[in-house]
Design a protein around this motif. Structure first.
Motif, PDB file in Angstrom:
ATOM      1  N   LEU A 161       0.868  -1.176   0.000  1.00  0.00           N
ATOM      2  CA  LEU A 161       0.000   0.000   0.000  1.00  0.00           C
ATOM      3  C   LEU A 161       0.909   1.231   0.000  1.00  0.00           C
ATOM      4  O   LEU A 161       1.235   1.788   1.035  1.00  0.00           O
ATOM      5  N   LEU A 202      -9.496   3.729  -1.382  1.00  0.00           N
ATOM      6  CA  LEU A 202      -8.482   2.695  -1.585  1.00  0.00           C
ATOM      7  C   LEU A 202      -9.120   1.379  -2.003  1.00  0.00           C
ATOM      8  O   LEU A 202      -8.559   0.302  -1.794  1.00  0.00           O
ATOM      9  N   PHE A 229      -8.045   2.419   4.678  1.00  0.00           N
ATOM     10  CA  PHE A 229      -7.800   1.114   4.071  1.00  0.00           C
ATOM     11  C   PHE A 229      -8.455   0.002   4.873  1.00  0.00           C
ATOM     12  O   PHE A 229      -9.123  -0.877   4.308  1.00  0.00           O
TER      13      PHE A 229
END
Length: 401
Positions: A161, A202, A229
């Protein structure tokens, strides 16, 4: 500006560039605390015939504020050396300004590759005035690989990420980043396109990791983006077994006002300083546990990892002033920094050993934010990593148990 004297001793000023306002103000707390703690002690620890004084300026959490802080410390306070911690934009601005105007600078809490190569130095052209101590992106990768292998064995596929800022860009760097060091350990990295920080959504990252049946995610996200996230992953009905994250997680999380667990809960991270580290101050033998206790007693807040690095800044600066051929000459102070080898409250620091000129390294261990007994969440050491003599405080657990 001429030399300052108190009538008996000439004065050597250590300048401190620290965020006391703006979005990074909380990141400045450790350095601000240590400045106040050590100011009376340092007065009598300088070279013979000199007295050390401290002068601080607020960087205002911005590059422009950092540059102004350095100018004021150098010109108005006649600082012989300037110290700073933290800030992706602020720390380089402090160091670059010191380099440009010829003032020794010492900094920390910034991976050394980003500090060194990110500021356009190379192996043939090191810096003249600016020095740093920290861990490297490769050290973070090695620490995280230890944690990944604890939950899934060797040769894991890890979802990345990454943001599109300096953290993500340097993590992905093909030669000097986190990614090549992780791959060298035998792990495969799944790297979707980096997201713009702060993240608006995301979902694409969540879908990519879910579809690939990823069990481990790594990141350098802010707490805000990490929370987004995790929320999106929960909505999608998928969660990784482990998240490792290197950014912002040096600072203790707490239960939110709504009673929800913070984004950092259960997240594994790097450990560079704790009250359990087997180190002492070069000033007076103060232990890591004593420094942490002093912070908690005086502030009423939980100890912070950067405390140790903040304290060590002053240890190294005082050592350099004492070891310099002429402590009133900034060039001599910078030269003394470059040959410093010192055991500090943050461990042994050695600028003669590299890995590149201007840089000394800090050893890393692996930890995880777990529910605590004295505080909502406490950083539990789960692997001692590179730190000899560091006790392990618990086992690595799933972030979603």
């Amino acid at each position: 500006m001429g030399e300052i004297s108190d009538g008996r001793n000439r004065i050597l000023t250590i300048g401190v560039a620290v965020a006391r306002s703006g979005r990074l103000a909380s990141l400045g707390d450790p350095l601000d605390f240590v400045t106040g703690l050590l100011e009376p002690r340092l007065a009598v620890l300088g070279p013979t015939g000199y007295r050390i004084r401290l002068a601080a300026r607020d960087t205002r959490s911005s590059a422009d504020g950092a540059r102004q802080a350095v100018q004021e410390l150098a010109q108005d306070e006649n600082a012989k050396i300037i110290l700073t911690l933290a800030g992706t934009e602020v720390l380089p601005a402090v160091a670059d300004t010191c380099e440009a105007i010829g003032v020794p600078c010492l900094s920390s809490t910034f991976p050394w590759q980003v500090y060194y190569y990110g500021r356009a130095a190379d192996d043939d052209h090191p810096f003249d005035w600016t020095y740093h101590f920290c861990w490297g992106l490769d050290d973070i990768a090695g620490t995280f690989a230890d944690l990944w292998e604890r939950v899934g064995g060797s040769q894991q596929t890890v979802g990345c990420l990454w943001n599109d800022g300096p953290q993500g860009t340097w993590s992905r760097h093909p030669q000097r980043g986190f990614a090549p060091a992780a791959r060298a350990r035998g792990h495969r990295l799944l790297e979707p396109a980096p997201y713009r920080e702060p993240a608006a959504e995301l979902d694409g990252h969540v879908a990519a990791f879910r579809d690939a049946e990823i069990g481990i995610v790594t990141s350098a996200a802010t707490g805000r983006d990490l929370a987004l996230f995790r929320a999106r992953a929960g909505e999608a009905g998928w969660q990784p077994r482990l998240i490792t994250c290197s950014r912002w997680l040096a600072y203790p999380p707490s239960v939110t006002s709504s009673g929800r667990s913070p984004a950092q809960a259960g997240v594994a991270t790097l450990v560079y300083w704790t009250p359990s580290h087997p180190y002492r101050s070069s000033f007076d033998g103060t232990t890591t546990a004593e420094l942490a206790e002093a912070y908690e007693q005086r502030t009423g807040r939980q100890w912070l990892q950067p405390l140790g690095l903040a304290y060590a800044l002053f240890e190294v600066a005082t050592h350099a002033l004492t070891a310099a051929d002429d402590p009133a000459d900034r060039r001599c102070v910078a030269d003394a920094l470059g040959r410093t080898r010192l055991d500090t409250i943050s461990g042994p620091l050695d600028w003669t050993a590299g890995p590149v000129p201007n840089v000394a390294t800090v050893a890393l261990a692996g930890g995880q934010w777990q529910q605590g007994t004295r505080h909502d969440y406490e950083l539990t050491v789960v692997t001692s990593g590179q730190v000899d003599g560091l006790p392990v405080g618990g086992d690595l657990v799933s972030a979603y148990t």
